[in-house]
Motif scaffolding. Sequence first.
Motif, PDB file in Angstrom:
ATOM      1  N   MET A   1       0.842  -1.194   0.000  1.00  0.00           N
ATOM      2  CA  MET A   1       0.000   0.000   0.000  1.00  0.00           C
ATOM      3  C   MET A   1       0.881   1.249   0.000  1.00  0.00           C
ATOM      4  N   ALA A   2       0.699   2.120  -1.013  1.00  0.00           N
ATOM      5  CA  ALA A   2       1.461   3.361  -1.071  1.00  0.00           C
ATOM      6  C   ALA A   2       0.968   4.312   0.009  1.00  0.00           C
ATOM      7  N   THR A   3       1.880   5.173   0.465  1.00  0.00           N
ATOM      8  CA  THR A   3       1.566   6.075   1.572  1.00  0.00           C
ATOM      9  C   THR A   3       2.111   7.465   1.283  1.00  0.00           C
ATOM     10  N   LEU A   4       1.357   8.484   1.676  1.00  0.00           N
ATOM     11  CA  LEU A   4       1.828   9.870   1.621  1.00  0.00           C
ATOM     12  C   LEU A   4       2.705  10.122   2.840  1.00  0.00           C
ATOM     13  N   LEU A   5       4.009  10.325   2.614  1.00  0.00           N
ATOM     14  CA  LEU A   5       4.952  10.500   3.728  1.00  0.00           C
ATOM     15  C   LEU A   5       5.073  11.950   4.162  1.00  0.00           C
ATOM     16  N   SER A   6       4.966  12.893   3.188  1.00  0.00           N
ATOM     17  CA  SER A   6       5.184  14.297   3.534  1.00  0.00           C
ATOM     18  C   SER A   6       4.404  15.185   2.581  1.00  0.00           C
ATOM     19  N   VAL A   7       3.793  16.235   3.127  1.00  0.00           N
ATOM     20  CA  VAL A   7       3.168  17.283   2.323  1.00  0.00           C
ATOM     21  C   VAL A   7       4.084  18.496   2.388  1.00  0.00           C
ATOM     22  N   ASN A   8       4.492  18.991   1.218  1.00  0.00           N
ATOM     23  CA  ASN A   8       5.499  20.057   1.150  1.00  0.00           C
ATOM     24  C   ASN A   8       4.937  21.242   0.371  1.00  0.00           C
ATOM     25  N   VAL A   9       5.087  22.432   0.925  1.00  0.00           N
ATOM     26  CA  VAL A   9       4.578  23.627   0.262  1.00  0.00           C
ATOM     27  C   VAL A   9       5.609  24.744   0.353  1.00  0.00           C
ATOM     28  N   GLY A  10       5.420  25.744  -0.483  1.00  0.00           N
ATOM     29  CA  GLY A  10       6.280  26.927  -0.462  1.00  0.00           C
ATOM     30  C   GLY A  10       5.785  27.941  -1.464  1.00  0.00           C
ATOM     31  N   LEU A  11       5.763  29.193  -1.089  1.00  0.00           N
ATOM     32  CA  LEU A  11       5.326  30.255  -1.989  1.00  0.00           C
ATOM     33  C   LEU A  11       6.496  30.764  -2.824  1.00  0.00           C
ATOM     34  N   PRO A  12       6.234  31.249  -4.027  1.00  0.00           N
ATOM     35  CA  PRO A  12       7.315  31.764  -4.877  1.00  0.00           C
ATOM     36  C   PRO A  12       8.078  32.888  -4.196  1.00  0.00           C
ATOM     37  N   LYS A  13       9.373  32.951  -4.481  1.00  0.00           N
ATOM     38  CA  LYS A  13      10.212  34.015  -3.947  1.00  0.00           C
ATOM     39  C   LYS A  13      11.323  34.303  -4.944  1.00  0.00           C
ATOM     40  N   ASP A  14      11.963  35.449  -4.785  1.00  0.00           N
ATOM     41  CA  ASP A  14      13.097  35.820  -5.622  1.00  0.00           C
ATOM     42  C   ASP A  14      14.373  35.243  -5.013  1.00  0.00           C
ATOM     43  N   VAL A  15      15.128  34.521  -5.865  1.00  0.00           N
ATOM     44  CA  VAL A  15      16.345  33.850  -5.404  1.00  0.00           C
ATOM     45  C   VAL A  15      17.505  34.327  -6.259  1.00  0.00           C
ATOM     46  N   PRO A  16      18.588  34.835  -5.662  1.00  0.00           N
ATOM     47  CA  PRO A  16      19.757  35.218  -6.452  1.00  0.00           C
ATOM     48  C   PRO A  16      20.426  33.980  -7.042  1.00  0.00           C
ATOM     49  N   TRP A  17      20.847  34.108  -8.309  1.00  0.00           N
ATOM     50  CA  TRP A  17      21.448  32.962  -9.001  1.00  0.00           C
ATOM     51  C   TRP A  17      22.312  33.459 -10.148  1.00  0.00           C
ATOM     52  N   GLN A  18      23.607  33.179 -10.076  1.00  0.00           N
ATOM     53  CA  GLN A  18      24.552  33.526 -11.134  1.00  0.00           C
ATOM     54  C   GLN A  18      24.438  34.993 -11.557  1.00  0.00           C
ATOM     55  N   GLY A  19      24.322  35.872 -10.575  1.00  0.00           N
ATOM     56  CA  GLY A  19      24.263  37.299 -10.856  1.00  0.00           C
ATOM     57  C   GLY A  19      22.915  37.805 -11.309  1.00  0.00           C
ATOM     58  N   ARG A  20      21.912  36.944 -11.327  1.00  0.00           N
ATOM     59  CA  ARG A  20      20.567  37.346 -11.725  1.00  0.00           C
ATOM     60  C   ARG A  20      19.580  36.954 -10.635  1.00  0.00           C
ATOM     61  N   THR A  21      18.327  37.220 -10.901  1.00  0.00           N
ATOM     62  CA  THR A  21      17.281  36.894  -9.940  1.00  0.00           C
ATOM     63  C   THR A  21      16.266  35.974 -10.600  1.00  0.00           C
ATOM     64  N   VAL A  22      15.949  34.873  -9.909  1.00  0.00           N
ATOM     65  CA  VAL A  22      14.978  33.908 -10.409  1.00  0.00           C
ATOM     66  C   VAL A  22      13.766  33.926  -9.477  1.00  0.00           C
ATOM     67  N   HIS A  23      12.597  34.079 -10.051  1.00  0.00           N
ATOM     68  CA  HIS A  23      11.358  34.003  -9.276  1.00  0.00           C
ATOM     69  C   HIS A  23      10.872  32.561  -9.341  1.00  0.00           C
ATOM     70  N   THR A  24      10.907  31.861  -8.227  1.00  0.00           N
ATOM     71  CA  THR A  24      10.641  30.423  -8.248  1.00  0.00           C
ATOM     72  C   THR A  24       9.930  29.956  -6.987  1.00  0.00           C
ATOM     73  N   GLY A  25       9.146  28.911  -7.163  1.00  0.00           N
ATOM     74  CA  GLY A  25       8.501  28.256  -6.027  1.00  0.00           C
ATOM     75  C   GLY A  25       9.122  26.902  -5.738  1.00  0.00           C
ATOM     76  N   ALA A  26      10.369  26.694  -6.177  1.00  0.00           N
ATOM     77  CA  ALA A  26      11.012  25.387  -6.022  1.00  0.00           C
ATOM     78  C   ALA A  26      11.365  25.058  -4.578  1.00  0.00           C
ATOM     79  N   TRP A  27      11.379  26.050  -3.712  1.00  0.00           N
ATOM     80  CA  TRP A  27      11.731  25.804  -2.312  1.00  0.00           C
ATOM     81  C   TRP A  27      10.476  25.341  -1.556  1.00  0.00           C
ATOM     82  N   LYS A  28      10.339  24.026  -1.399  1.00  0.00           N
ATOM     83  CA  LYS A  28       9.203  23.428  -0.688  1.00  0.00           C
ATOM     84  C   LYS A  28       9.699  22.822   0.629  1.00  0.00           C
ATOM     85  N   TYR A  29       8.845  22.902   1.668  1.00  0.00           N
ATOM     86  CA  TYR A  29       9.210  22.363   2.982  1.00  0.00           C
ATOM     87  C   TYR A  29       8.024  21.594   3.560  1.00  0.00           C
TER      88      TYR A  29
END
Length: 591
Positions: A1-29
Amino acid sequence: MATLLSVNVGLPKDVPWQGRTVHTGAWKYPVDGPRMVRRLNIEGDGQGDLQGHGGEQRAVLVYQSQSYAYWREVLKRDDLDFGQFGENFTVDGLSDDEVCIGDRYVIGEAEFEVTQPRVTCYRVGMRLNEPRMASLLVAHHRPGFYLRVITEGRVRAGDRITRTRTGTGSLSVADTDALLYLPGADPAKLRAALNIDALSPGWQQSFRDMSRRLDQPPGPAPAAPGWKGFRRLRVSQVVHETPVVSSFYLRPADSEPLPAATPGQYLSVRIPGDGRPGLVRSYSLSAAPSAAEYRISVKREDHGEVSTYLHTHLHQGDVIEAAAPRGVFVLAEDRTPVALLSAGIGVTPVLAMLHQLAREHSSRAVWWVHTARDPGQHAFAEEARQSLARLAHAHAFVYYTAPDHTVPDHTAPDHTAPVPGANGGPCVSHGRMTGEDIRKLGIPADAHAYLCGPAGFMSDMTSALRLAGLSGANIHTEVFGALAAINPGITSPGTGRPHQPPGSQGTGPSVTFARSGVSTRWSDQYATLLELAEACDIPTRWSCRTGVCHTCTTPLLAGRVRYTTPPLEDPASGEALPCCSVPTTDVLLDS
């Protein structure tokens, strides 16, 4: 039986990257307690780039704890925690090679349907500080997958996962991902994918495009460029067409004949540099090419270093260097009607097409539509008229936009009357061409249209032709200058016009970005040609940055490259993937 182990969420934010800014929601917790799942999102979650993530078809991203264990071993990392792959649900079970597109699952109070694999994206590598990650996910058949919400409800870690329906076609997530991104697509699996209603519309369209290509009878292999690198051509004649446009007739500087070129293609010419790599610009062939001679026609731009050089330094008998004719903006070889639309110096490639049609005494119906400022700046007016006179089914229209130019009454077109032929001369109008004008020209819906001119002109005319009934697949454009950038998630624009890279000049091979007009030396401070282009503020096009998606595919006009990360599928001959390559010789890129 498969199970949900974790629910992860995060709102988009501006992240500095290689001298630029990326607007991303990739940071989930991970979050505790129940969370409401609605049609577009989980409570407290969001996506930064809705072109590739989120929305009804991609409301929830799923990744497996077994894949976490796999990557901890492969990457030799012990710092990978749930949510770091950007997933909303971390699950035990539901492997990518077992879950099928269209499968439905109940988790807690909600029901979900599998719609597509994860989109290859550089941001998962950015989140994990592992630039290769987008490529690795595909190559190792562990992409994860998206769900759409069938029934809204609350979910929480520890909920059991129950499959309620098996998807039509039994095509697994891993196989679906490989079908799109890896070479050697299985036609049977492609047919199965086309019959899966649950598959997201974007992936359905990609597979329809693939199917059309597979169904086409194999044609001749693309012709190799007529010569490698640059060849010396001698100017046999210079003709001043208007006060600012001159034509340069080019013959071989040696005894070898010129290879066949296709009307609509272009030459990349190089002028001498002053202690730096020579500058390169591309100019369309403006006459039907022959084995004896090519012709390019160049408008002198106020700040155009190369066009000014050609106008002021190039004379009969001089020698110039040029790469072989290239380009895919060429006339389709069929019997459908043809519409050739241009503005200003954009006339050159479609003029070459017109010459070819006239040379063949083509029976195709041809619409010739050109916009110029006034008669004094209307290059090739008589030349076009003569070619149109050789076509039995030609219709010609000219628009003059100068506010102080008036059109004699007898030349003003009556759009309610039959469209006139070229033998009677073109219809001439005052003012800019409009969408209503296009509709009244009577261009058939099955016509192939070829457009060249300023970006605004091509955008307006493309929209007008679509409204007139033409298929988007039958509307072909040739773009002046660099193509529009594709930089998903980037919010900080470049500094402006392309320029030399900052700092001291490199000492490696010469790298020339032909469309952007930048030539420089390679420096090992850059990991890839893409990074060098970005340092020069050259408009770039990419998504995965690891050789998976081929968004960055660029014609390699001269030279050779080496791949630092081998692409999952090699680009076609004569093309390169700047996102994962470096030069091994002097290179000329059409970007």
